[in-house]
Motif scaffolding. Structure first.
Motif, PDB file in Angstrom:
ATOM      1  N   LEU A 136       0.856  -1.322   0.176  1.00 21.92           N
ATOM      2  CA  LEU A 136      -0.055  -0.068   0.248  1.00 21.92           C
ATOM      3  C   LEU A 136       1.112   1.385   0.308  1.00 21.92           C
ATOM      4  O   LEU A 136       0.547   2.134  -0.073  1.00 21.92           O
ATOM      5  N   GLU A 137       1.791   1.228   0.364  1.00 21.43           N
ATOM      6  CA  GLU A 137       3.272   2.612   0.257  1.00 21.43           C
ATOM      7  C   GLU A 137       3.271   2.607  -0.307  1.00 21.43           C
ATOM      8  O   GLU A 137       3.664   4.060  -1.051  1.00 21.43           O
ATOM      9  N   ARG A 138       3.857   1.540  -1.280  1.00 28.30           N
ATOM     10  CA  ARG A 138       4.009   2.123  -2.683  1.00 28.30           C
ATOM     11  C   ARG A 138       3.043   2.612  -3.875  1.00 28.30           C
ATOM     12  O   ARG A 138       3.240   3.348  -4.428  1.00 28.30           O
ATOM     13  N   THR A 139       1.717   1.482  -3.270  1.00 30.02           N
ATOM     14  CA  THR A 139       0.497   2.326  -4.101  1.00 30.02           C
ATOM     15  C   THR A 139       0.413   4.011  -4.308  1.00 30.02           C
ATOM     16  O   THR A 139       0.198   4.350  -5.034  1.00 30.02           O
ATOM     17  N   LEU A 140       0.804   4.699  -2.251  1.00 28.25           N
ATOM     18  CA  LEU A 140       0.454   5.751  -2.415  1.00 28.25           C
ATOM     19  C   LEU A 140       1.794   6.868  -3.191  1.00 28.25           C
ATOM     20  O   LEU A 140       0.768   7.764  -4.039  1.00 28.25           O
ATOM     21  N   HIS A 141       2.479   6.165  -3.452  1.00 31.13           N
ATOM     22  CA  HIS A 141       3.302   6.688  -4.691  1.00 31.13           C
ATOM     23  C   HIS A 141       3.067   6.901  -6.266  1.00 31.13           C
ATOM     24  O   HIS A 141       3.502   7.119  -7.027  1.00 31.13           O
ATOM     25  N   ARG A 142       2.146   6.104  -6.280  1.00 32.35           N
ATOM     26  CA  ARG A 142       1.510   5.792  -7.983  1.00 32.35           C
ATOM     27  C   ARG A 142       0.724   6.775  -8.095  1.00 32.35           C
ATOM     28  O   ARG A 142       0.399   6.863  -9.531  1.00 32.35           O
ATOM     29  N   ARG A 169     -10.426   0.664   2.663  1.00 39.94           N
ATOM     30  CA  ARG A 169     -10.424   1.900   3.953  1.00 39.94           C
ATOM     31  C   ARG A 169      -8.866   2.551   4.083  1.00 39.94           C
ATOM     32  O   ARG A 169      -8.740   3.343   4.565  1.00 39.94           O
ATOM     33  N   MET A 170      -8.023   2.221   4.366  1.00 35.60           N
ATOM     34  CA  MET A 170      -6.794   2.021   4.532  1.00 35.60           C
ATOM     35  C   MET A 170      -6.003   2.744   3.369  1.00 35.60           C
ATOM     36  O   MET A 170      -5.670   4.184   3.752  1.00 35.60           O
ATOM     37  N   LEU A 171      -6.393   2.561   2.233  1.00 32.11           N
ATOM     38  CA  LEU A 171      -5.810   3.184   0.826  1.00 32.11           C
ATOM     39  C   LEU A 171      -6.429   4.684   0.671  1.00 32.11           C
ATOM     40  O   LEU A 171      -5.696   5.914   0.682  1.00 32.11           O
ATOM     41  N   ASP A 172      -7.758   4.661   1.108  1.00 26.88           N
ATOM     42  CA  ASP A 172      -8.389   5.799   1.067  1.00 26.88           C
ATOM     43  C   ASP A 172      -7.922   6.907   2.058  1.00 26.88           C
ATOM     44  O   ASP A 172      -7.845   8.101   1.616  1.00 26.88           O
ATOM     45  N   ALA A 173      -8.129   6.123   3.392  1.00 27.27           N
ATOM     46  CA  ALA A 173      -7.270   7.071   4.475  1.00 27.27           C
ATOM     47  C   ALA A 173      -5.968   8.014   3.906  1.00 27.27           C
ATOM     48  O   ALA A 173      -6.110   9.145   4.042  1.00 27.27           O
ATOM     49  N   ASP A 174      -5.040   6.951   3.871  1.00 30.50           N
ATOM     50  CA  ASP A 174      -4.086   7.608   3.066  1.00 30.50           C
ATOM     51  C   ASP A 174      -3.119   8.349   2.485  1.00 30.50           C
ATOM     52  O   ASP A 174      -3.050   9.308   2.038  1.00 30.50           O
ATOM     53  N   LEU A 175      -4.022   8.157   1.093  1.00 29.00           N
ATOM     54  CA  LEU A 175      -4.820   9.273  -0.092  1.00 29.00           C
ATOM     55  C   LEU A 175      -4.935  10.522   0.702  1.00 29.00           C
ATOM     56  O   LEU A 175      -4.957  11.734   0.255  1.00 29.00           O
TER      57      LEU A 175
END
Length: 182
Positions: A136-142, A169-175
């Motif tokens: 997910l951390e790598r996904t944030l950078h995309r 939900r984790m990805l949503d909150a982080d983005l």
């Protein structure tokens, strides 16, 4: 409240950006599917179709058909990880069909490929949650600023959906917490 849903402004370029993000998320786990089904190109075809739309192609029957074919490939996959990888591919092609309705469920069109890909990676690593978190951390950078902006036009991700829903939900909150500039 009258029960009517408001519309979210979405341009074709917004849809292309979201689809490119989803395709980039899905393609990193295609090998998880292809390792067990090397002769089944349906998930790769779905990702390729998503990229074609993202790069200027049109949304149409072929793109939708490839998304459905990737879902069928997921249903016949030989492992849970392969199923999630194929679902990531299906989600990538499906991202092009993000609806302009202010519904939390639409967030799945934006983040589904990333969440399914993270779940596939997690399953490959014997259900290691740290692997999903790293993915997910790598996904944030995309995510481009446009993807984050589009996401923020929608309500937060809905509850439910098992582990993939949790990852969404984790990805949503982080983005949503990111401050990106073009």
């Amino acid at each position: 409240m009258t029960g009517e849903l408001s519309e979210v402004a979405l341009s074709k370029q917004d849809l292309r950006e979201v689809t490119a993000f989803a395709a980039a998320c899905a393609e990193v786990v295609l090998e998880v599917f292809e390792g067990g089904q090397p002769d089944d190109s349906r998930p790769r075809d779905a990702v390729d179709a998503a990229w074609a739309f993202a790069r200027g192609g049109e949304r149409g029957k072929a793109l939708r058909d490839r998304a459905w074919a990737a879902l069928k490939a997921a249903n016949g996959a030989d492992s849970a990880a392969a199923r999630e990888a194929a679902r990531a591919a299906m989600s990538a092609a499906g991202a092009a069909y993000l609806h302009p309705l202010a519904k939390a469920a639409q967030v799945k069109h934006i983040l589904g490929a990333g969440a399914h890909a993270a779940r596939a990676a997690e399953l490959v690593a014997d259900d290691d949650g740290n692997v999903a978190a790293e993915h997910l951390e790598r996904t944030l950078h995309r995510a481009t600023p446009i993807v984050v902006d589009v996401l923020k036009r929608f309500p937060t991700a809905p509850s439910g959906g098992g582990r993939v829903g949790e990852l969404i939900r984790m990805l949503d909150a982080d983005l949503r917490s990111l401050t990106l500039t073009e």
